[in-house]
Design a protein around this motif. Structure first.
Motif, PDB file in Angstrom:
ATOM      1  N   TYR A  16      41.289  45.723  47.916  1.00  0.00           N
ATOM      2  CA  TYR A  16      41.938  46.074  46.656  1.00  0.00           C
ATOM      3  C   TYR A  16      42.739  47.357  46.799  1.00  0.00           C
ATOM      4  O   TYR A  16      42.232  48.378  47.244  1.00  0.00           O
ATOM      5  N   ASN A  17      44.025  47.258  46.446  1.00  0.00           N
ATOM      6  CA  ASN A  17      44.900  48.414  46.446  1.00  0.00           C
ATOM      7  C   ASN A  17      45.600  48.527  45.097  1.00  0.00           C
ATOM      8  O   ASN A  17      45.713  49.610  44.549  1.00  0.00           O
ATOM      9  N   ARG A  18      46.057  47.411  44.588  1.00  0.00           N
ATOM     10  CA  ARG A  18      46.671  47.315  43.264  1.00  0.00           C
ATOM     11  C   ARG A  18      46.354  45.940  42.681  1.00  0.00           C
ATOM     12  O   ARG A  18      46.135  44.994  43.418  1.00  0.00           O
ATOM     13  N   MET A  19      46.385  45.852  41.360  1.00  0.00           N
ATOM     14  CA  MET A  19      46.073  44.600  40.675  1.00  0.00           C
ATOM     15  C   MET A  19      47.358  43.795  40.501  1.00  0.00           C
ATOM     16  O   MET A  19      48.217  44.151  39.713  1.00  0.00           O
ATOM     17  N   GLY A  20      47.467  42.710  41.247  1.00  0.00           N
ATOM     18  CA  GLY A  20      48.621  41.835  41.125  1.00  0.00           C
ATOM     19  C   GLY A  20      48.283  40.605  40.292  1.00  0.00           C
ATOM     20  O   GLY A  20      47.150  40.409  39.856  1.00  0.00           O
ATOM     21  N   LYS A  21      49.290  39.760  40.077  1.00  0.00           N
ATOM     22  CA  LYS A  21      49.077  38.550  39.286  1.00  0.00           C
ATOM     23  C   LYS A  21      48.072  37.613  39.947  1.00  0.00           C
ATOM     24  O   LYS A  21      47.244  37.010  39.273  1.00  0.00           O
ATOM     25  N   LYS A  22      48.146  37.496  41.264  1.00  0.00           N
ATOM     26  CA  LYS A  22      47.222  36.611  41.975  1.00  0.00           C
ATOM     27  C   LYS A  22      45.781  37.099  41.842  1.00  0.00           C
ATOM     28  O   LYS A  22      44.865  36.306  41.642  1.00  0.00           O
ATOM     29  N   ILE A  52      37.892  50.239  37.262  1.00  0.00           N
ATOM     30  CA  ILE A  52      38.450  50.418  38.599  1.00  0.00           C
ATOM     31  C   ILE A  52      39.823  51.060  38.444  1.00  0.00           C
ATOM     32  O   ILE A  52      40.564  50.744  37.514  1.00  0.00           O
ATOM     33  N   ALA A  53      40.139  52.003  39.309  1.00  0.00           N
ATOM     34  CA  ALA A  53      41.403  52.733  39.229  1.00  0.00           C
ATOM     35  C   ALA A  53      42.573  51.817  39.559  1.00  0.00           C
ATOM     36  O   ALA A  53      42.458  50.889  40.354  1.00  0.00           O
ATOM     37  N   SER A  57      41.980  55.953  45.486  1.00  0.00           N
ATOM     38  CA  SER A  57      42.151  56.801  46.664  1.00  0.00           C
ATOM     39  C   SER A  57      41.158  56.427  47.757  1.00  0.00           C
ATOM     40  O   SER A  57      41.334  56.774  48.910  1.00  0.00           O
ATOM     41  N   ASP A  58      40.115  55.704  47.383  1.00  0.00           N
ATOM     42  CA  ASP A  58      39.073  55.297  48.317  1.00  0.00           C
ATOM     43  C   ASP A  58      39.319  53.855  48.739  1.00  0.00           C
ATOM     44  O   ASP A  58      39.489  52.975  47.897  1.00  0.00           O
ATOM     45  N   ARG A  59      39.310  53.580  50.013  1.00  0.00           N
ATOM     46  CA  ARG A  59      39.572  52.221  50.479  1.00  0.00           C
ATOM     47  C   ARG A  59      38.447  51.262  50.139  1.00  0.00           C
ATOM     48  O   ARG A  59      38.607  50.056  50.157  1.00  0.00           O
ATOM     49  N   ARG A  60      37.276  51.786  49.795  1.00  0.00           N
ATOM     50  CA  ARG A  60      36.126  50.957  49.453  1.00  0.00           C
ATOM     51  C   ARG A  60      35.960  50.749  47.952  1.00  0.00           C
ATOM     52  O   ARG A  60      34.968  50.171  47.505  1.00  0.00           O
ATOM     53  N   ALA A  61      36.893  51.194  47.157  1.00  0.00           N
ATOM     54  CA  ALA A  61      36.757  51.123  45.701  1.00  0.00           C
ATOM     55  C   ALA A  61      36.515  49.695  45.222  1.00  0.00           C
ATOM     56  O   ALA A  61      35.636  49.452  44.388  1.00  0.00           O
TER      57      ALA A  61
END
Length: 83
Positions: A16-22, A52-53, A57-61
């Protein structure tokens, strides 16, 4: 939440990095609704809110939130069978 749904949730939020449509569609498919706010997303499952942000900044978020949701789901299932 079934074991299969837990595995799907962990796979969805693994990178997870950003919330996309998929991502939203996949979460909705397993019963988790996504609500947008200013800096965070609110994930709602079984009337419980998880935050969830938008840009963690954390890769494990994502994995941390997935683990919390799975743990809460397991606890609620075990408590619903108690007499």
């Amino acid at each position: 939440m079934s074991r299969e749904e837990q595995i799907q949730l962990k796979q969805i939020l693994r990178n997870y990095n950003r919330m996309g449509k998929k991502t939203r569609k996949k979460l909705n498919a397993i019963g988790i609704s996504v609500v947008d706010s200013k800096n965070h997303y609110h994930l709602i499952y079984n009337s419980k809110h998880y935050i969830i942000a938008k840009t963690p900044s954390d890769r494990r978020a994502g994995m941390n939130v997935a683990a919390i949701i799975c743990r809460d789901a397991a606890q609620s299932e075990s408590s619903s069978f108690a007499y």
